[in-house]
Design a protein around this motif. Structure first.
Motif, PDB file in Angstrom:
ATOM      1  N   ARG A  80     -44.823 -37.039 -42.437  1.00 46.07           N
ATOM      2  CA  ARG A  80     -44.162 -36.192 -41.442  1.00 46.07           C
ATOM      3  C   ARG A  80     -45.163 -35.623 -40.440  1.00 46.07           C
ATOM      4  NH1 ARG A  80     -40.061 -37.657 -40.146  1.00 46.07           N
ATOM      5  NH2 ARG A  80     -39.189 -35.636 -39.511  1.00 46.07           N
ATOM      6  N   LEU A  81     -46.367 -35.273 -40.905  1.00 46.61           N
ATOM      7  CA  LEU A  81     -47.395 -34.786 -39.975  1.00 46.61           C
ATOM      8  C   LEU A  81     -47.795 -35.865 -38.980  1.00 46.61           C
ATOM      9  CD1 LEU A  81     -49.738 -32.680 -42.287  1.00 46.61           C
ATOM     10  CD2 LEU A  81     -48.556 -31.853 -40.249  1.00 46.61           C
ATOM     11  N   VAL A  82     -47.963 -37.071 -39.467  1.00 45.98           N
ATOM     12  CA  VAL A  82     -48.315 -38.180 -38.573  1.00 45.98           C
ATOM     13  C   VAL A  82     -47.217 -38.400 -37.540  1.00 45.98           C
ATOM     14  CG1 VAL A  82     -48.659 -40.685 -38.476  1.00 45.98           C
ATOM     15  CG2 VAL A  82     -49.847 -39.318 -40.210  1.00 45.98           C
ATOM     16  N   ARG A  83     -45.975 -38.250 -37.964  1.00 43.77           N
ATOM     17  CA  ARG A  83     -44.855 -38.479 -37.049  1.00 43.77           C
ATOM     18  C   ARG A  83     -44.729 -37.383 -35.998  1.00 43.77           C
ATOM     19  NH1 ARG A  83     -42.401 -39.158 -33.469  1.00 43.77           N
ATOM     20  NH2 ARG A  83     -40.234 -39.793 -33.159  1.00 43.77           N
ATOM     21  N   LEU A 338     -49.139 -44.076 -24.326  1.00 41.47           N
ATOM     22  CA  LEU A 338     -50.584 -43.970 -24.146  1.00 41.47           C
ATOM     23  C   LEU A 338     -51.242 -43.014 -25.126  1.00 41.47           C
ATOM     24  CD1 LEU A 338     -50.720 -43.844 -20.234  1.00 41.47           C
ATOM     25  CD2 LEU A 338     -50.934 -45.845 -21.733  1.00 41.47           C
ATOM     26  N   PHE A 339     -50.451 -42.121 -25.724  1.00 44.72           N
ATOM     27  CA  PHE A 339     -51.040 -41.141 -26.634  1.00 44.72           C
ATOM     28  C   PHE A 339     -50.381 -41.156 -28.014  1.00 44.72           C
ATOM     29  CE2 PHE A 339     -51.043 -36.897 -28.553  1.00 44.72           C
ATOM     30  CZ  PHE A 339     -52.414 -36.673 -28.653  1.00 44.72           C
ATOM     31  N   ASP A 340     -49.083 -40.896 -28.067  1.00 42.59           N
ATOM     32  CA  ASP A 340     -48.423 -40.669 -29.346  1.00 42.59           C
ATOM     33  C   ASP A 340     -48.480 -41.896 -30.255  1.00 42.59           C
ATOM     34  OD1 ASP A 340     -46.941 -39.175 -31.228  1.00 42.59           O
ATOM     35  OD2 ASP A 340     -45.076 -40.087 -30.545  1.00 42.59           O
ATOM     36  N   GLU A 341     -48.034 -43.037 -29.746  1.00 46.32           N
ATOM     37  CA  GLU A 341     -48.024 -44.231 -30.595  1.00 46.32           C
ATOM     38  C   GLU A 341     -49.432 -44.667 -31.004  1.00 46.32           C
ATOM     39  OE1 GLU A 341     -43.775 -46.290 -29.294  1.00 46.32           O
ATOM     40  OE2 GLU A 341     -45.661 -47.120 -28.523  1.00 46.32           O
ATOM     41  N   PRO A 342     -50.417 -44.706 -30.082  1.00 47.19           N
ATOM     42  CA  PRO A 342     -51.775 -45.065 -30.528  1.00 47.19           C
ATOM     43  C   PRO A 342     -52.352 -44.086 -31.550  1.00 47.19           C
ATOM     44  CG  PRO A 342     -51.594 -45.274 -28.146  1.00 47.19           C
ATOM     45  CD  PRO A 342     -50.332 -44.619 -28.613  1.00 47.19           C
ATOM     46  N   VAL A 343     -52.147 -42.781 -31.343  1.00 43.59           N
ATOM     47  CA  VAL A 343     -52.681 -41.796 -32.283  1.00 43.59           C
ATOM     48  C   VAL A 343     -51.994 -41.925 -33.640  1.00 43.59           C
ATOM     49  CG1 VAL A 343     -52.847 -39.326 -32.790  1.00 43.59           C
ATOM     50  CG2 VAL A 343     -53.413 -40.172 -30.507  1.00 43.59           C
ATOM     51  N   ASN A 345     -50.645 -44.606 -34.914  1.00 47.36           N
ATOM     52  CA  ASN A 345     -51.124 -45.829 -35.560  1.00 47.36           C
ATOM     53  C   ASN A 345     -52.496 -45.605 -36.188  1.00 47.36           C
ATOM     54  OD1 ASN A 345     -48.857 -47.331 -34.909  1.00 47.36           O
ATOM     55  ND2 ASN A 345     -49.706 -48.054 -32.972  1.00 47.36           N
ATOM     56  N   TRP A 346     -53.372 -44.893 -35.470  1.00 48.85           N
ATOM     57  CA  TRP A 346     -54.705 -44.591 -36.005  1.00 48.85           C
ATOM     58  C   TRP A 346     -54.608 -43.706 -37.238  1.00 48.85           C
ATOM     59  CZ3 TRP A 346     -57.645 -40.083 -36.527  1.00 48.85           C
ATOM     60  CH2 TRP A 346     -59.000 -40.270 -36.804  1.00 48.85           C
ATOM     61  N   LEU A 347     -53.752 -42.686 -37.179  1.00 54.18           N
ATOM     62  CA  LEU A 347     -53.591 -41.776 -38.314  1.00 54.18           C
ATOM     63  C   LEU A 347     -52.986 -42.487 -39.521  1.00 54.18           C
ATOM     64  CD1 LEU A 347     -52.347 -38.547 -36.494  1.00 54.18           C
ATOM     65  CD2 LEU A 347     -54.552 -38.881 -37.631  1.00 54.18           C
ATOM     66  N   ARG A 348     -52.056 -43.397 -39.268  1.00 54.98           N
ATOM     67  CA  ARG A 348     -51.475 -44.147 -40.393  1.00 54.98           C
ATOM     68  C   ARG A 348     -52.554 -44.920 -41.139  1.00 54.98           C
ATOM     69  NH1 ARG A 348     -47.388 -45.739 -36.574  1.00 54.98           N
ATOM     70  NH2 ARG A 348     -45.516 -44.476 -36.833  1.00 54.98           N
ATOM     71  N   LYS A 349     -53.440 -45.564 -40.388  1.00 56.96           N
ATOM     72  CA  LYS A 349     -54.501 -46.345 -41.029  1.00 56.96           C
ATOM     73  C   LYS A 349     -55.459 -45.446 -41.802  1.00 56.96           C
ATOM     74  CE  LYS A 349     -54.321 -49.962 -37.498  1.00 56.96           C
ATOM     75  NZ  LYS A 349     -55.025 -50.597 -36.361  1.00 56.96           N
ATOM     76  N   ARG A 350     -55.694 -44.245 -41.277  1.00 57.44           N
ATOM     77  CA  ARG A 350     -56.622 -43.333 -41.917  1.00 57.44           C
ATOM     78  C   ARG A 350     -56.022 -42.576 -43.099  1.00 57.44           C
ATOM     79  NH1 ARG A 350     -61.956 -42.494 -39.499  1.00 57.44           N
ATOM     80  NH2 ARG A 350     -61.804 -40.547 -40.662  1.00 57.44           N
ATOM     81  N   LEU A 351     -54.750 -42.196 -42.969  1.00 57.25           N
ATOM     82  CA  LEU A 351     -54.152 -41.285 -43.940  1.00 57.25           C
ATOM     83  C   LEU A 351     -53.138 -41.931 -44.869  1.00 57.25           C
ATOM     84  CD1 LEU A 351     -53.517 -38.156 -41.666  1.00 57.25           C
ATOM     85  CD2 LEU A 351     -55.462 -38.578 -43.193  1.00 57.25           C
ATOM     86  N   LEU A 352     -52.499 -43.012 -44.430  1.00 55.11           N
ATOM     87  CA  LEU A 352     -51.360 -43.536 -45.185  1.00 55.11           C
ATOM     88  C   LEU A 352     -51.630 -44.888 -45.834  1.00 55.11           C
ATOM     89  CD1 LEU A 352     -48.456 -42.591 -42.758  1.00 55.11           C
ATOM     90  CD2 LEU A 352     -49.383 -41.281 -44.660  1.00 55.11           C
ATOM     91  N   GLN A 353     -52.808 -45.460 -45.600  1.00 55.87           N
ATOM     92  CA  GLN A 353     -53.111 -46.743 -46.218  1.00 55.87           C
ATOM     93  C   GLN A 353     -54.383 -46.622 -47.034  1.00 55.87           C
ATOM     94  OE1 GLN A 353     -53.342 -49.780 -43.250  1.00 55.87           O
ATOM     95  NE2 GLN A 353     -51.272 -49.461 -42.501  1.00 55.87           N
ATOM     96  N   LYS A 354     -54.377 -47.224 -48.186  1.00 52.26           N
ATOM     97  CA  LYS A 354     -55.568 -47.290 -49.030  1.00 52.26           C
ATOM     98  C   LYS A 354     -56.026 -48.743 -49.105  1.00 52.26           C
ATOM     99  CE  LYS A 354     -54.617 -43.334 -52.016  1.00 52.26           C
ATOM    100  NZ  LYS A 354     -54.413 -42.889 -53.422  1.00 52.26           N
TER     101      LYS A 354
END
Length: 354
Positions: A80-83, A338-343, A345-354
């Protein structure tokens, strides 16, 4: 945790969320010019927020109710934070820039005032109530609509800790009690158009609790309404509901709209079918719904101050308001891509994937 593939959206509900966001933007543009509420063309435009809460309850139930065996509370909060949070941060940044550059709002840069600004920025980044810096008594003075995002966060916390475990019977009890509280508050005040100020901060929770709970219950009940041209008819219904004049029994009216009419509109949106151009319209409206809502208000501060200080003629206000409306749509889409979707996507890779 590898994120679960996203479920299909309800395209009409996405579209209706966008329609409601656009209507609340128009409401704010009108509000600067018509300070007396009964003169405002979209008298009940703030009900869009209550509609958002009901949609959110429905969508959160749809997206997460069946995932708790494979998802922890911590993971839910991360999702939810990432969203939600990237645009919250961007809104505070834009709000700070707009406030500092606003030539129509008086500012005295002494030590106390500078500390208040710093506090508003830091607390705003964490979506928390901040010191009032413009004299409006707002809980979120750099970007007013953030007050409703705080309630959205609270709703998500309550859902993760308690709501996901509630039986439908228990959820019905919550819905009925919160409906009574909402009605009593609306009748007492004569409207529900508040919750953003410190003296009415408690009303924000009242406005959130019923529609979010009712949306969750609506999803779990499986109630859907098959309605031809559902998106068009529901959009017209929202516009008419927001545009009706204020009444002597205005509080009863607004409570009835939230408690009885909004669930019907959401059920019709969830049960309707789309195709062709309408599907593209709904997708676009859904795409810009959150960014246009959360990013437009810093500009409204400057626009409102201009109207109050310069007292321009109507012939001068109309092109400025129209230009701002177009700017908000362009800004929302640009911020998304330009901001929301790229950020995110970056946060998902950092926080939601192992």
């Amino acid at each position: 945790m590898q994120p679960q593939a996203s479920k299909p959206h309800f395209p009409i509900l996405d579209g209706l969320r966008g329609v409601a966001a656009i209507l609340v933007v128009i409401f704010h543009l009108f509000e600067a010019v018509f300070p007396v509420p009964k003169d405002l063309p979209l008298h009940h435009g703030y009900l869009a927020v209550d509609f958002f809460f009901l949609l959110s309850g429905f969508v959160v139930g749809y997206a997460y109710d069946d995932r708790w065996g494979k998802m922890s509370i911590k993971q839910f909060f991360k999702i939810r934070l990432v969203r939600l949070h990237p645009l919250v941060v961007l809104g505070v940044v834009i709000g700070l820039i707009a406030f500092l550059l606003d030539p129509y709002t008086a500012k005295e840069f002494n030590a106390v005032f500078v500390l208040k600004i710093i506090g508003a920025v830091v607390l705003g980044m964490f979506i928390l109530p901040a010191p009032d810096i413009r004299g409006w008594n707002e809980t979120h003075p750099l970007n007013g609509p953030t007050w409703s995002l705080l309630q959205e966060y609270i709703a998500n916390i309550l859902y993760a800790l308690f709501g996901r475990k509630l039986s439908n019977t228990a959820l019905w009890i919550v819905v009925i009690i919160s409906a009574i509280a909402l009605t009593a508050t609306a009748v007492w005040r004569g409207d529900v158009g508040t919750g953003w100020a410190y003296d009415t901060f408690w009303i924000a929770f009242v406005r959130m609790l019923f529609p979010f709970s009712a949306g969750l219950l609506l999803f779990r009940s499986g109630k859907r309404i098959q309605l031809p041209l559902a998106f068009l008819l529901c959009s017209i219904a929202l516009t008419l509901l927001f545009a009706l004049p204020t009444f002597s029994w205005n509080g009863w009216y607004e409570a009835a709209v939230i408690i009885f009419v909004f669930p019907v509109i959401v059920a019709a949106g969830a049960g309707g079918k789309l195709g062709g151009a309408w599907e593209k319209v709904c997708k676009f409206c859904g795409d810009i719904s959150y960014p246009i809502y959360i990013l437009h208000y810093p500009f409204i501060y400057v626009y409102t101050a201009w109207v109050y200080v310069e007292k321009p003629k109507q012939s001068e206000i109309i092109p400025v308001a129209a230009g701002l409306f177009v700017l908000f749509i362009v800004l929302a889409y640009a911020a998304l891509k330009l901001f929301d979707e790229p950020v995110r996507n970056w946060l998902r890779k950092r926080l939601l994937q192992k």
